[in-house]
Each structure stands twice: as C-alpha cells, then as structure tokens.
Design a protein around this motif. Structure first.
Motif, PDB file in Angstrom:
ATOM      1  N   LYS A   6       0.846  -1.200   0.000  1.00  0.00           N
ATOM      2  CA  LYS A   6       0.000   0.000   0.000  1.00  0.00           C
ATOM      3  C   LYS A   6       0.879   1.247   0.000  1.00  0.00           C
ATOM      4  O   LYS A   6       1.832   1.335   0.766  1.00  0.00           O
ATOM      5  CB  LYS A   6      -0.895  -0.007   1.248  1.00  0.00           C
ATOM      6  CG  LYS A   6      -1.873   1.119   1.346  1.00  0.00           C
ATOM      7  CD  LYS A   6      -3.002   0.917   0.370  1.00  0.00           C
ATOM      8  CE  LYS A   6      -4.050   1.991   0.520  1.00  0.00           C
ATOM      9  NZ  LYS A   6      -5.115   1.851  -0.436  1.00  0.00           N
ATOM     10  N   ASN A   7       0.561   2.207  -0.849  1.00  0.00           N
ATOM     11  CA  ASN A   7       1.215   3.513  -0.818  1.00  0.00           C
ATOM     12  C   ASN A   7       0.590   4.294   0.331  1.00  0.00           C
ATOM     13  O   ASN A   7      -0.600   4.611   0.304  1.00  0.00           O
ATOM     14  CB  ASN A   7       0.999   4.235  -2.151  1.00  0.00           C
ATOM     15  CG  ASN A   7       1.695   5.564  -2.208  1.00  0.00           C
ATOM     16  OD1 ASN A   7       1.948   6.204  -1.194  1.00  0.00           O
ATOM     17  ND2 ASN A   7       2.005   6.003  -3.407  1.00  0.00           N
ATOM     18  N   LEU A   8       1.362   4.585   1.372  1.00  0.00           N
ATOM     19  CA  LEU A   8       0.814   5.199   2.584  1.00  0.00           C
ATOM     20  C   LEU A   8       0.236   6.586   2.341  1.00  0.00           C
ATOM     21  O   LEU A   8      -0.668   7.011   3.049  1.00  0.00           O
ATOM     22  CB  LEU A   8       1.888   5.247   3.671  1.00  0.00           C
ATOM     23  CG  LEU A   8       2.399   3.869   4.093  1.00  0.00           C
ATOM     24  CD1 LEU A   8       3.544   4.018   5.080  1.00  0.00           C
ATOM     25  CD2 LEU A   8       1.290   3.026   4.666  1.00  0.00           C
ATOM     26  N   SER A   9       0.701   7.272   1.316  1.00  0.00           N
ATOM     27  CA  SER A   9       0.149   8.598   1.025  1.00  0.00           C
ATOM     28  C   SER A   9      -1.257   8.509   0.425  1.00  0.00           C
ATOM     29  O   SER A   9      -1.946   9.515   0.323  1.00  0.00           O
ATOM     30  CB  SER A   9       1.074   9.387   0.102  1.00  0.00           C
ATOM     31  OG  SER A   9       1.165   8.767  -1.155  1.00  0.00           O
ATOM     32  N   ILE A  11      -3.644   6.551   1.820  1.00  0.00           N
ATOM     33  CA  ILE A  11      -4.566   6.293   2.924  1.00  0.00           C
ATOM     34  C   ILE A  11      -5.243   7.615   3.286  1.00  0.00           C
ATOM     35  O   ILE A  11      -4.625   8.681   3.222  1.00  0.00           O
ATOM     36  CB  ILE A  11      -3.798   5.722   4.136  1.00  0.00           C
ATOM     37  CG1 ILE A  11      -3.224   4.341   3.777  1.00  0.00           C
ATOM     38  CG2 ILE A  11      -4.689   5.630   5.365  1.00  0.00           C
ATOM     39  CD1 ILE A  11      -2.292   3.776   4.811  1.00  0.00           C
ATOM     40  N   ARG A  27      -2.287   9.748   8.687  1.00  0.00           N
ATOM     41  CA  ARG A  27      -2.840   8.601   7.973  1.00  0.00           C
ATOM     42  C   ARG A  27      -2.559   7.345   8.799  1.00  0.00           C
ATOM     43  O   ARG A  27      -1.408   7.056   9.102  1.00  0.00           O
ATOM     44  CB  ARG A  27      -2.206   8.491   6.592  1.00  0.00           C
ATOM     45  CG  ARG A  27      -2.419   9.783   5.787  1.00  0.00           C
ATOM     46  CD  ARG A  27      -1.560   9.824   4.531  1.00  0.00           C
ATOM     47  NE  ARG A  27      -1.529  11.147   3.966  1.00  0.00           N
ATOM     48  CZ  ARG A  27      -2.460  11.673   3.185  1.00  0.00           C
ATOM     49  NH1 ARG A  27      -3.537  10.982   2.897  1.00  0.00           N
ATOM     50  NH2 ARG A  27      -2.326  12.887   2.701  1.00  0.00           N
ATOM     51  N   GLY A  29      -2.815   3.384   9.094  1.00  0.00           N
ATOM     52  CA  GLY A  29      -2.901   2.312   8.124  1.00  0.00           C
ATOM     53  C   GLY A  29      -3.265   0.938   8.627  1.00  0.00           C
ATOM     54  O   GLY A  29      -3.151  -0.020   7.876  1.00  0.00           O
ATOM     55  N   LEU A  33      -3.635  -1.968   5.881  1.00  0.00           N
ATOM     56  CA  LEU A  33      -2.556  -2.951   5.817  1.00  0.00           C
ATOM     57  C   LEU A  33      -2.968  -4.303   6.375  1.00  0.00           C
ATOM     58  O   LEU A  33      -2.148  -5.202   6.514  1.00  0.00           O
ATOM     59  CB  LEU A  33      -1.331  -2.420   6.580  1.00  0.00           C
ATOM     60  CG  LEU A  33      -0.723  -1.144   5.996  1.00  0.00           C
ATOM     61  CD1 LEU A  33       0.366  -0.614   6.900  1.00  0.00           C
ATOM     62  CD2 LEU A  33      -0.183  -1.405   4.601  1.00  0.00           C
ATOM     63  N   TYR A  42       1.245   7.164   9.554  1.00  0.00           N
ATOM     64  CA  TYR A  42       2.128   7.929   8.675  1.00  0.00           C
ATOM     65  C   TYR A  42       1.700   9.377   8.845  1.00  0.00           C
ATOM     66  O   TYR A  42       0.574   9.740   8.506  1.00  0.00           O
ATOM     67  CB  TYR A  42       1.946   7.452   7.229  1.00  0.00           C
ATOM     68  CG  TYR A  42       2.671   8.285   6.193  1.00  0.00           C
ATOM     69  CD1 TYR A  42       4.062   8.334   6.169  1.00  0.00           C
ATOM     70  CD2 TYR A  42       1.968   8.997   5.239  1.00  0.00           C
ATOM     71  CE1 TYR A  42       4.718   9.080   5.215  1.00  0.00           C
ATOM     72  CE2 TYR A  42       2.624   9.735   4.276  1.00  0.00           C
ATOM     73  CZ  TYR A  42       4.004   9.772   4.262  1.00  0.00           C
ATOM     74  OH  TYR A  42       4.646  10.520   3.311  1.00  0.00           O
TER      75      TYR A  42
END
Length: 72
Positions: A6-9, A11, A27, A29, A33, A42
């Motif tokens: 997953k691209n955390l940005s 979320i 964010r 996750g 996740l 994040y």
C-alpha cells in the motif's frame, strides 16, 4: 505468505476530518494494511507547526522514524 502492498500517502488523511490539517497530515494504516495486532501511522507535521495533541497508551509503545526535518 500473504502481505499487503500500500502507498501510505493514499490512505485517507484523518487530520482533515479532525480539523488538524493546518498543522499536519495523519494517515492510520492498520485497516488498509490488514494489521490485527499492530497500529501504524504515517504523519507529516508541517514546517513551523507542532503535533496537534499529545496522547498516551497504557500497554503499547510508539516508534517514530523521522525521514526529514527535526522535532522535539
């Protein structure tokens, strides 16, 4: 072995909903996740701003990884 990529940005930024977007992005996750025992955040604190509020946990620890900038 299963895993989640997953691209955390991507979320959702809950700082917007909480009214803290002037200070930071936040964010969380855990659900994205598929984590069941571990939380993950994040966060980006904007220059010249502070974390919007403090908190504590009774039975957990937090680890901070600073990628850029500085904090206290």
């Amino acid at each position: 072995m299963d895993y989640t990529l997953k691209n955390l940005s991507e979320i959702d930024d809950v700082a917007v909903k909480g009214g803290f977007s002037e200070n930071q992005e936040a964010r969380f996750g855990q659900r994205d996740l598929d984590a069941t025992q571990t939380g993950f955040a994040y966060q980006i604190v904007k220059p010249g701003k502070r974390q919007a509020f403090g908190h504590r946990h009774e039975n957990a620890e937090e680890v901070y990884v600073v990628i850029a900038g500085e904090g206290r």
